[in-house]
Scaffold this active site. Structure first.
Site, short mmCIF file in Angstrom:
data_model
loop_
_atom_site.label_atom_id
_atom_site.label_comp_id
_atom_site.label_asym_id
_atom_site.label_seq_id
_atom_site.Cartn_x
_atom_site.Cartn_y
_atom_site.Cartn_z
N HIS A 263 -8.17 -3.27 -5.38
CA HIS A 263 -6.92 -3.98 -5.08
C HIS A 263 -6.83 -4.38 -3.62
CE1 HIS A 263 -4.36 -0.61 -3.44
NE2 HIS A 263 -5.01 0.16 -4.29
N ASP A 275 -6.77 2.89 1.24
CA ASP A 275 -6.11 2.51 -0.02
C ASP A 275 -5.56 1.10 0.07
OD1 ASP A 275 -4.80 2.41 -2.42
OD2 ASP A 275 -3.25 3.86 -1.87
N GLU A 307 -1.23 -4.11 -6.97
CA GLU A 307 -1.57 -2.86 -7.65
C GLU A 307 -0.52 -1.82 -7.35
OE1 GLU A 307 -3.47 1.19 -8.16
OE2 GLU A 307 -2.48 0.32 -6.44
N GLU A 308 -0.12 -1.78 -6.07
CA GLU A 308 0.80 -0.72 -5.64
C GLU A 308 2.17 -0.86 -6.30
OE1 GLU A 308 -0.17 1.79 -4.18
OE2 GLU A 308 -1.84 1.35 -2.84
N ASP A 336 -11.07 2.34 -6.00
CA ASP A 336 -9.77 2.48 -5.35
C ASP A 336 -9.77 3.77 -4.54
OD1 ASP A 336 -7.15 2.39 -4.63
OD2 ASP A 336 -6.33 2.36 -6.66
N HIS A 434 -0.74 6.56 1.72
CA HIS A 434 0.52 5.78 1.73
C HIS A 434 1.32 5.96 3.01
CE1 HIS A 434 0.75 4.81 -2.85
NE2 HIS A 434 -0.33 4.35 -2.25
ZN LIG Z 1 -5.01 2.14 -4.40
#
Ligand SMILES: [Zn+2]
Ligand SMILES: *[C@@H]1O[C@H](CO)[C@@H](O)[C@H](O)[C@H]1NC(C)=O
Ligand SMILES: *[C@@H]1O[C@H](CO)[C@@H](O)[C@H](O)[C@H]1NC(C)=O
Ligand SMILES: *[C@@H]1O[C@H](CO)[C@@H](O)[C@H](O)[C@H]1NC(C)=O
Ligand SMILES: *[C@@H]1O[C@H](CO)[C@@H](O)[C@H](O)[C@H]1NC(C)=O
Ligand SMILES: *[C@@H]1O[C@H](CO)[C@@H](O)[C@H](O)[C@H]1NC(C)=O
Length: 503
Positions: A263, A275, A307-308, A336, A434
């Site tokens: 992604h 990520d 994607e998130e 990922d 994140h």
């Molecule tokens: Zn991811």
């Protein structure tokens, strides 16, 4: 394979018979069929870091300092990918597939109880809230039943334990019972809950998440103390215009496609270089190096948007494929988070040996290919859950065999994993998951290199041989039964990253 062999024999005969065409043959044949070790050697850590720096500098050049879907940072990411592919001439045909949808662009939360601030995260797609000094109520059980929400919940901030059902279900019940907002406390020691309502949701209470330790402390305190909470949540949710990027190789059998994906978006908190900058550049550098070779299978690379926000880009792409087109995909490989600082060397559990979910025929063989790859380097490895919580989910739900590598997100590292892979026990596999700290400095170079060369190994193995010895795609009839079964188990599951632990 049979199709390919007979096809190339026929073509070969035709070319020999027509001297005019034969003249074009040497120049095409001077490009060798992809060779495994050469392709692996060509994917270097220097090139991978150059791509990582490029993504990060693009994120940091924008006000949001991120690459969240629809942002300037994400648009610049898409531009970077397409310009890198364009530099390879006509080796790839590149499709930029427009996508539009609602995503959260910004989120902020402040939560305090009796004047003490608690570390918290906003639930993605939460409504706004401004609550000053309201009672904090403790919801019994896990808040999945209407009966868990008594009259006492009305006009309070409701503290709810994570687990068993979705955040949206709990927040809907809470709102119906008159709660002003909800705070979820974690059911594992991984840090604060990073939840999502899975899209723009009607009728949910505003929500945030706190850690297990803080939740337990508040519950204990509530037995002898009156708890008064203040809570501010601000989210910005916008309908944005974005795109998937799909590159298709020039050479190879179009009926035997190897598909690789990652992604291209990050969350809003930071540049998202692990990520999923890591997966993005792992497949990008493999695509670049592959362009020096011919392949016997067509190779497609997909960089998925949103994607998130819930696997939205990949789900949309798969929805645009016909049954016939889906059947031509022999294998989808997903990458990922392949450079987690406190990594494990993981491979999706396609054979179901660890987690019980067996993928469509071929998924097991692919897991074994990656196991053998790690073993050939003398490295330990471990299976990771094959539950569709990243962009392979929509492919899996459509019956496509899937595999992938995974260095870990917010799973806590066990002492056994430390023995196998080194690193630190008791903290999560990517402590910057994140967060703003998911940047170039925090990539693990060893893991990034091993896994990126693993991508190259899979491409050379499958595309170089036209899937020799690989199980054929299952018949559509069998598949549709399996698809229904899988939809039950996968589509209910939230995405990997927006929603790290589903419940
Ligand atoms: Zn991811
Ligand atoms: C083979 O090479 C010729 C000359 O470079 C080129 O025009 C042609 O498109 C190539 N064919 C394929 C299938 O790539
Ligand atoms: C990103 O690109 C899309 C077109 O793909 C455009 O509509 C949008 O305005 C761009 N967003 C930003 C923030 O530049
Ligand atoms: C929250 O408030 C901000 C203004 O402070 C506004 O821009 C935003 O759209 C609101 N979010 C929601 C989900 O209503
Ligand atoms: C109230 O309970 C908390 C947590 O169990 C404890 O730490 C605290 O000492 C108690 N206070 C009183 C006044 O009993
Ligand atoms: C593999 O794991 C074992 C423990 O299960 C450990 O003793 C060994 O050192 C590890 N090997 C490597 C290469 O890390």
């Amino acid at each position: 394979m049979q199709t390919t062999r007979s096809l190339s024999l026929r073509l070969g005969a035709a070319l020999l018979a027509l001297p005019g065409l034969g003249a074009a043959l040497p120049s095409n044949c001077s490009i060798p069929i992809v060779r495994d070790q050469e392709l692996q050697d060509a994917v270097t850590i220097e090139a991978l870091y150059a791509h990582a720096e490029a993504l990060q500098s693009r994120a940091y050049s924008t006000p949001g300092r991120n690459r969240v879907t629809g942002s300037e940072g994400h648009n610049l990411t898409i531009e970077y990918i397409t310009s890198q592919l364009a530099a390879l001439g006509d080796y790839y045909s590149v499709e930029v597939q427009p996508w539009t949808g609602a995503t959260q662009q910004f989120g902020e939360i402040a939560f305090s109880v009796n004047g003490v601030e608690y570390e918290a995260a906003d639930v993605e797609f939460s409504p706004n809230a401004t609550i000053s000094e309201a009672p904090l109520s403790i919801v019994p059980n896990v808040g999945c039943e209407a009966a868990d929400f008594t009259a006492e919940v009305a006009d309070t901030v409701a503290l709810i334990h994570r687990g068993s059902c979705t955040f949206a279900q709990k927040a809907t019940l809470a709102r119906a019972a008159g709660a002003l907002a909800v705070i979820f406390w974690n059911n594992e020691p991984a840090g604060v809950v990073q939840g999502t309502y899975g899209g723009v949701a009607e009728g949910v209470a505003a929500g945030g998440g706190i850690s297990q330790a803080d939740g337990e402390a508040l519950v204990a305190l509530s037995s002898n103390t009156t708890l008064t909470a203040s809570l501010t949540i601000t989210t910005v949710i916008e309908t944005v215009f974005s795109a998937n990027v799909i590159a298709t190789s020039k050479y190879g059998d179009p009926d035997n496609i190897l598909f690789l994906g990652a992604h291209s978006d990050s969350v809003s908190a930071g540049p998202g270089i692990n990520d999923d900058g890591s997966g993005t550049i792992g497949i990008l550098e493999t695509a670049i190096q592959l362009s020096k070779y011919r392949t016997r299978s067509k190779v497609k690379f997909g960089w998925w948007t949103a994607e998130e926000a819930g696997l939205l880009g990949s789900e949309y792409y798969v929805s645009t494929l016909t049954e016939e087109e889906l059947l031509k995909i022999r294998l989808y490989l997903n990458f990922d988070m392949i450079a987690s600082p406190n990594f494990i060397l993981g491979h999706y559990d396609g054979d179901g040996s660890e987690f019980g979910e067996v993928g469509p025929a071929g998924s097991a063989e692919t897991e074994h290919l990656f196991e053998e790859y790690y073993e050939s380097l003398g490295l330990n490895h471990t299976a990771t859950e094959f539950n569709g919580r990243s962009d392979y989910g929509p492919f899996l739900a459509s019956g496509v065999p899937c595999g992938g590598l995974d260095a870990g997100a917010d799973e806590v590292k066990t002492p056994e994993w430390v023995e196998m892979f080194g690193g630190t026990a008791g903290i999560i596999l990517d402590p910057n998951y994140h967060q703003a700290g998911d940047n170039v400095d925090n990539l693990n170079p060893f893991c990034l290199e091993v896994m990126s060369k693993g991508i190259a190994h899979a491409v050379a193995t499958y595309a170089g041989s036209a899937f020799a010895g690989y199980p054929p795609r299952e018949s559509p009839e069998k598949r549709s039964v399996e698809q229904k079964l899988q939809k039950k188990t996968t589509l209910r599951q939230p995405p990997h990253n927006a929603f790290p632990v589903p419940i």
